[in-house]
Design a protein around this motif. Structure first.
Motif, PDB file in Angstrom:
ATOM      1  N   PRO A  93      41.196  -5.774  26.457  1.00  0.00           N
ATOM      2  CA  PRO A  93      41.278  -7.011  27.238  1.00  0.00           C
ATOM      3  C   PRO A  93      41.879  -6.821  28.623  1.00  0.00           C
ATOM      4  O   PRO A  93      41.414  -7.429  29.585  1.00  0.00           O
ATOM      5  CB  PRO A  93      42.146  -7.929  26.380  1.00  0.00           C
ATOM      6  CG  PRO A  93      42.799  -7.067  25.374  1.00  0.00           C
ATOM      7  CD  PRO A  93      41.977  -5.844  25.223  1.00  0.00           C
ATOM      8  N   TYR A  94      42.895  -5.946  28.750  1.00  0.00           N
ATOM      9  CA  TYR A  94      43.456  -5.728  30.080  1.00  0.00           C
ATOM     10  C   TYR A  94      42.503  -4.936  30.966  1.00  0.00           C
ATOM     11  O   TYR A  94      42.446  -5.164  32.179  1.00  0.00           O
ATOM     12  CB  TYR A  94      44.829  -5.057  30.010  1.00  0.00           C
ATOM     13  CG  TYR A  94      45.935  -6.062  29.787  1.00  0.00           C
ATOM     14  CD1 TYR A  94      46.254  -6.995  30.762  1.00  0.00           C
ATOM     15  CD2 TYR A  94      46.648  -6.090  28.606  1.00  0.00           C
ATOM     16  CE1 TYR A  94      47.253  -7.924  30.572  1.00  0.00           C
ATOM     17  CE2 TYR A  94      47.653  -7.019  28.402  1.00  0.00           C
ATOM     18  CZ  TYR A  94      47.951  -7.944  29.392  1.00  0.00           C
ATOM     19  OH  TYR A  94      48.935  -8.862  29.190  1.00  0.00           O
ATOM     20  N   ASP A  95      41.729  -4.028  30.393  1.00  0.00           N
ATOM     21  CA  ASP A  95      40.693  -3.341  31.169  1.00  0.00           C
ATOM     22  C   ASP A  95      39.729  -4.368  31.759  1.00  0.00           C
ATOM     23  O   ASP A  95      39.329  -4.290  32.917  1.00  0.00           O
ATOM     24  CB  ASP A  95      39.901  -2.359  30.293  1.00  0.00           C
ATOM     25  CG  ASP A  95      40.748  -1.265  29.683  1.00  0.00           C
ATOM     26  OD1 ASP A  95      41.726  -0.839  30.323  1.00  0.00           O
ATOM     27  OD2 ASP A  95      40.429  -0.844  28.559  1.00  0.00           O
ATOM     28  N   ALA A  96      39.364  -5.342  30.931  1.00  0.00           N
ATOM     29  CA  ALA A  96      38.432  -6.380  31.381  1.00  0.00           C
ATOM     30  C   ALA A  96      39.061  -7.266  32.448  1.00  0.00           C
ATOM     31  O   ALA A  96      38.415  -7.599  33.451  1.00  0.00           O
ATOM     32  CB  ALA A  96      37.959  -7.226  30.198  1.00  0.00           C
ATOM     33  N   LEU A  97      40.308  -7.647  32.264  1.00  0.00           N
ATOM     34  CA  LEU A  97      40.970  -8.497  33.253  1.00  0.00           C
ATOM     35  C   LEU A  97      41.093  -7.811  34.604  1.00  0.00           C
ATOM     36  O   LEU A  97      40.839  -8.419  35.649  1.00  0.00           O
ATOM     37  CB  LEU A  97      42.366  -8.890  32.764  1.00  0.00           C
ATOM     38  CG  LEU A  97      42.451 -10.124  31.901  1.00  0.00           C
ATOM     39  CD1 LEU A  97      43.860 -10.300  31.358  1.00  0.00           C
ATOM     40  CD2 LEU A  97      42.031 -11.352  32.667  1.00  0.00           C
ATOM     41  N   VAL A  98      41.487  -6.545  34.597  1.00  0.00           N
ATOM     42  CA  VAL A  98      41.631  -5.810  35.859  1.00  0.00           C
ATOM     43  C   VAL A  98      40.263  -5.663  36.532  1.00  0.00           C
ATOM     44  O   VAL A  98      40.127  -5.868  37.743  1.00  0.00           O
ATOM     45  CB  VAL A  98      42.300  -4.433  35.616  1.00  0.00           C
ATOM     46  CG1 VAL A  98      42.197  -3.553  36.847  1.00  0.00           C
ATOM     47  CG2 VAL A  98      43.745  -4.623  35.215  1.00  0.00           C
ATOM     48  N   THR A  99      39.250  -5.321  35.759  1.00  0.00           N
ATOM     49  CA  THR A  99      37.897  -5.188  36.322  1.00  0.00           C
ATOM     50  C   THR A  99      37.418  -6.521  36.866  1.00  0.00           C
ATOM     51  O   THR A  99      36.870  -6.588  37.972  1.00  0.00           O
ATOM     52  CB  THR A  99      36.922  -4.648  35.254  1.00  0.00           C
ATOM     53  OG1 THR A  99      37.443  -3.424  34.725  1.00  0.00           O
ATOM     54  CG2 THR A  99      35.545  -4.404  35.846  1.00  0.00           C
ATOM     55  N   PHE A 100      37.633  -7.602  36.121  1.00  0.00           N
ATOM     56  CA  PHE A 100      37.262  -8.943  36.572  1.00  0.00           C
ATOM     57  C   PHE A 100      37.957  -9.277  37.886  1.00  0.00           C
ATOM     58  O   PHE A 100      37.339  -9.776  38.825  1.00  0.00           O
ATOM     59  CB  PHE A 100      37.630  -9.973  35.492  1.00  0.00           C
ATOM     60  CG  PHE A 100      37.254 -11.380  35.849  1.00  0.00           C
ATOM     61  CD1 PHE A 100      35.998 -11.875  35.512  1.00  0.00           C
ATOM     62  CD2 PHE A 100      38.138 -12.202  36.511  1.00  0.00           C
ATOM     63  CE1 PHE A 100      35.643 -13.172  35.846  1.00  0.00           C
ATOM     64  CE2 PHE A 100      37.793 -13.502  36.845  1.00  0.00           C
ATOM     65  CZ  PHE A 100      36.539 -13.993  36.509  1.00  0.00           C
ATOM     66  N   LYS A 101      39.256  -8.965  37.960  1.00  0.00           N
ATOM     67  CA  LYS A 101      40.034  -9.245  39.174  1.00  0.00           C
ATOM     68  C   LYS A 101      39.421  -8.549  40.387  1.00  0.00           C
ATOM     69  O   LYS A 101      39.252  -9.154  41.450  1.00  0.00           O
ATOM     70  CB  LYS A 101      41.485  -8.795  38.965  1.00  0.00           C
ATOM     71  CG  LYS A 101      42.368  -8.958  40.186  1.00  0.00           C
ATOM     72  CD  LYS A 101      43.776  -8.471  39.932  1.00  0.00           C
ATOM     73  CE  LYS A 101      43.849  -6.980  40.082  1.00  0.00           C
ATOM     74  NZ  LYS A 101      45.232  -6.458  40.092  1.00  0.00           N
ATOM     75  N   ALA A 138      36.107  -8.501  45.333  1.00  0.00           N
ATOM     76  CA  ALA A 138      35.025  -7.904  46.124  1.00  0.00           C
ATOM     77  C   ALA A 138      33.827  -8.831  46.273  1.00  0.00           C
ATOM     78  O   ALA A 138      32.850  -8.471  46.927  1.00  0.00           O
ATOM     79  CB  ALA A 138      34.588  -6.585  45.484  1.00  0.00           C
ATOM     80  N   GLY A 139      33.879 -10.000  45.658  1.00  0.00           N
ATOM     81  CA  GLY A 139      32.755 -10.934  45.742  1.00  0.00           C
ATOM     82  C   GLY A 139      31.540 -10.485  44.940  1.00  0.00           C
ATOM     83  O   GLY A 139      30.406 -10.800  45.293  1.00  0.00           O
ATOM     84  N   LEU A 140      31.767  -9.755  43.847  1.00  0.00           N
ATOM     85  CA  LEU A 140      30.662  -9.194  43.066  1.00  0.00           C
ATOM     86  C   LEU A 140      30.424  -9.882  41.721  1.00  0.00           C
ATOM     87  O   LEU A 140      29.654  -9.386  40.907  1.00  0.00           O
ATOM     88  CB  LEU A 140      30.905  -7.698  42.829  1.00  0.00           C
ATOM     89  CG  LEU A 140      30.892  -6.840  44.085  1.00  0.00           C
ATOM     90  CD1 LEU A 140      31.324  -5.420  43.770  1.00  0.00           C
ATOM     91  CD2 LEU A 140      29.508  -6.856  44.723  1.00  0.00           C
ATOM     92  N   LEU A 141      31.063 -11.017  41.484  1.00  0.00           N
ATOM     93  CA  LEU A 141      30.883 -11.690  40.198  1.00  0.00           C
ATOM     94  C   LEU A 141      29.477 -12.254  40.011  1.00  0.00           C
ATOM     95  O   LEU A 141      29.071 -12.531  38.887  1.00  0.00           O
ATOM     96  CB  LEU A 141      31.919 -12.795  40.009  1.00  0.00           C
ATOM     97  CG  LEU A 141      33.327 -12.305  39.706  1.00  0.00           C
ATOM     98  CD1 LEU A 141      34.286 -13.480  39.611  1.00  0.00           C
ATOM     99  CD2 LEU A 141      33.366 -11.477  38.445  1.00  0.00           C
ATOM    100  N   GLU A 142      28.754 -12.421  41.093  1.00  0.00           N
ATOM    101  CA  GLU A 142      27.368 -12.878  40.965  1.00  0.00           C
ATOM    102  C   GLU A 142      26.446 -11.751  40.527  1.00  0.00           C
ATOM    103  O   GLU A 142      25.358 -11.991  40.036  1.00  0.00           O
ATOM    104  CB  GLU A 142      26.877 -13.477  42.288  1.00  0.00           C
ATOM    105  CG  GLU A 142      27.610 -14.736  42.698  1.00  0.00           C
ATOM    106  CD  GLU A 142      27.456 -15.863  41.688  1.00  0.00           C
ATOM    107  OE1 GLU A 142      26.344 -16.053  41.158  1.00  0.00           O
ATOM    108  OE2 GLU A 142      28.457 -16.545  41.426  1.00  0.00           O
ATOM    109  N   LYS A 143      26.888 -10.493  40.702  1.00  0.00           N
ATOM    110  CA  LYS A 143      26.066  -9.337  40.347  1.00  0.00           C
ATOM    111  C   LYS A 143      26.451  -8.718  39.012  1.00  0.00           C
ATOM    112  O   LYS A 143      25.615  -8.155  38.328  1.00  0.00           O
ATOM    113  CB  LYS A 143      26.184  -8.253  41.425  1.00  0.00           C
ATOM    114  CG  LYS A 143      25.515  -8.597  42.715  1.00  0.00           C
ATOM    115  CD  LYS A 143      25.608  -7.413  43.643  1.00  0.00           C
ATOM    116  CE  LYS A 143      24.392  -7.404  44.527  1.00  0.00           C
ATOM    117  NZ  LYS A 143      24.098  -6.131  45.094  1.00  0.00           N
ATOM    118  N   TYR A 144      27.750  -8.779  38.674  1.00  0.00           N
ATOM    119  CA  TYR A 144      28.241  -8.084  37.493  1.00  0.00           C
ATOM    120  C   TYR A 144      29.102  -9.004  36.640  1.00  0.00           C
ATOM    121  O   TYR A 144      29.845  -9.815  37.165  1.00  0.00           O
ATOM    122  CB  TYR A 144      29.106  -6.876  37.887  1.00  0.00           C
ATOM    123  CG  TYR A 144      28.394  -5.880  38.753  1.00  0.00           C
ATOM    124  CD1 TYR A 144      27.567  -4.911  38.198  1.00  0.00           C
ATOM    125  CD2 TYR A 144      28.541  -5.900  40.136  1.00  0.00           C
ATOM    126  CE1 TYR A 144      26.910  -3.990  38.991  1.00  0.00           C
ATOM    127  CE2 TYR A 144      27.887  -4.981  40.941  1.00  0.00           C
ATOM    128  CZ  TYR A 144      27.082  -4.040  40.362  1.00  0.00           C
ATOM    129  OH  TYR A 144      26.426  -3.137  41.151  1.00  0.00           O
TER     130      TYR A 144
END
Length: 185
Positions: free
Chosen positions: A108-116, A121-127
């Motif tokens: 879960p912390y791997d996911a949170l850091v990656t999400f952050k 970087a403005g990449l939530l629309e891509k990944y």
């Protein structure tokens, strides 16, 4: 499309008796200084702690139903993580937005850091980032991945368990969706 924010838009969330939100300052400080997780993500995740100062992270289904929680030991105990789930799920699946490429991590912390960092970087629309909640992946988890993604990036730890997870994902999804990884398995 707008992503669904579970923390703001869930009518079925009920905190079980095991969740004791009696030390919100501890939760914020642990996540800020030990994990570099900002307060807004802690709030969005509805993290809290138990009476032994272990961090508790609720887990939801894609439809927003409460599935259980992950406990992160902060006292040096082993195992560091314990999953208390109604069924084997994929962490952060409820945060998926209309992306075709998924980044899969172990914890879960791997996911949170990656999400952050994706958000920064403005990449939530891509990944989208999801976590398997450990290096073992169930058949049900494997079956769900091609339903949500057309490409998958494995970002597992470079240890024996992470490499085992990477090999299993590549083998199971071979020919179904393209899978790339940051390390060789």
């Amino acid at each position: 499309k707008q992503k669904k924010d579970i923390a703001e838009d869930s009518t079925n969330f009920q905190i079980p008796a095991k969740f004791i939100a009696n030390k919100p300052d501890f939760v914020y400080e642990y996540n800020r200084y030990k994990r570099r997780i900002p307060r807004n993500l802690v709030d969005r995740m509805r993290m809290c702690c138990d009476d032994k100062n272990n961090i508790l992270m609720p887990v939801y289904s894609k439809k927003g139903f409460y599935n259980g929680y992950v406990r992160r030991d902060t006292n040096g105990g082993d195992p560091k993580y314990m999953n208390y789930l109604e069924n084997r799920t994929i962490f952060y699946l409820e945060w998926l937005i209309s992306t075709t490429t998924g980044i899969i991590v172990e914890g879960p912390y791997d996911a949170l850091v990656t999400f952050k960092y994706l958000e920064k970087a403005g990449l939530l629309e891509k990944y989208s980032v999801i976590a398997t909640l450990g290096s073992e992946i169930s058949d049900a988890q494997f079956a769900r991945l091609p339903k949500f993604f057309t490409k998958l990036i494995i970002y597992s730890d470079n240890d024996p368990a992470g490499k085992k997870m990477g090999r299993a994902i590549k083998k199971q999804l071979h020919g179904k969706i393209p899978v790339i990884s940051r390390i060789e398995y």
